[in-house]
Scaffold this motif. Structure first.
Motif, PDB file in Angstrom:
ATOM      1  N   THR A  36       0.846  -1.183   0.000  1.00  0.00           N
ATOM      2  CA  THR A  36       0.000   0.000   0.000  1.00  0.00           C
ATOM      3  C   THR A  36       0.883   1.234   0.000  1.00  0.00           C
ATOM      4  N   ARG A  71       1.127  -2.261  20.405  1.00  0.00           N
ATOM      5  CA  ARG A  71      -0.192  -1.719  20.066  1.00  0.00           C
ATOM      6  C   ARG A  71      -0.043  -0.694  18.954  1.00  0.00           C
ATOM      7  N   ILE A  72      -0.957  -0.724  17.998  1.00  0.00           N
ATOM      8  CA  ILE A  72      -1.017   0.283  16.936  1.00  0.00           C
ATOM      9  C   ILE A  72      -2.203   1.178  17.248  1.00  0.00           C
ATOM     10  N   VAL A  74      -3.344   3.910  15.454  1.00  0.00           N
ATOM     11  CA  VAL A  74      -4.037   4.514  14.314  1.00  0.00           C
ATOM     12  C   VAL A  74      -4.401   3.420  13.326  1.00  0.00           C
ATOM     13  N   LYS A  75      -5.359   3.732  12.478  1.00  0.00           N
ATOM     14  CA  LYS A  75      -5.719   2.774  11.441  1.00  0.00           C
ATOM     15  C   LYS A  75      -5.623   3.451  10.081  1.00  0.00           C
ATOM     16  N   GLU A  76      -5.668   2.662   9.052  1.00  0.00           N
ATOM     17  CA  GLU A  76      -5.539   3.175   7.693  1.00  0.00           C
ATOM     18  C   GLU A  76      -6.588   4.253   7.438  1.00  0.00           C
ATOM     19  N   ASP A  78      -6.655   7.229   8.870  1.00  0.00           N
ATOM     20  CA  ASP A  78      -6.720   8.214   9.949  1.00  0.00           C
ATOM     21  C   ASP A  78      -5.882   9.439   9.617  1.00  0.00           C
ATOM     22  N   VAL A  87       2.124   4.364  17.640  1.00  0.00           N
ATOM     23  CA  VAL A  87       2.283   2.997  18.127  1.00  0.00           C
ATOM     24  C   VAL A  87       2.800   3.032  19.556  1.00  0.00           C
TER      25      VAL A  87
END
Length: 99
Positions: A36, A71-72, A74-76, A78, A87
């Motif tokens: 991506t 842990r992440i 944010v997401k795609e 955002d 993260v």
């Protein structure tokens, strides 16, 4: 590992991923065979009046010490503002939020 090739641990799983520049000047990332393109907006590239520019740029996020991503945040898709956590990295039994 070599430049552009990385490995991270998340929830007990190991993920290898690669990154590199696109011909248009942005950055791509590939995880588990899925590639991506990343679009990074840097408000420091704004106009003199402080308005934010919506242009693509490159940035590097480096942890101050080796660790694992636990842990992440944010997401795609955002929108990430300056100072927003991306993260959480665990190193030496301490969790640190990378911004």
């Amino acid at each position: 590992v070599e430049p552009g090739n990385y490995n991270m641990w998340l929830n007990g799983n190991s993920y290898g991923f690669r990154t590199g520049p696109t011909p248009e000047g942005s950055t791509w990332v590939e995880v588990a065979g899925r590639r991506t393109e990343l679009e990074l907006n840097d408000p420091r590239n704004g106009r003199a009046n402080g308005a934010k520019a919506q242009r693509s740029c490159q940035a590097t996020l480096k942890a101050p010490m080796p660790g694992k991503v636990v842990r992440i945040l944010v997401k795609e898709g955002d929108v990430v503002e300056p100072g927003h956590g991306l993260v959480v990295v665990e190193a030496m039994k301490m969790q640190n939020e990378m911004k």
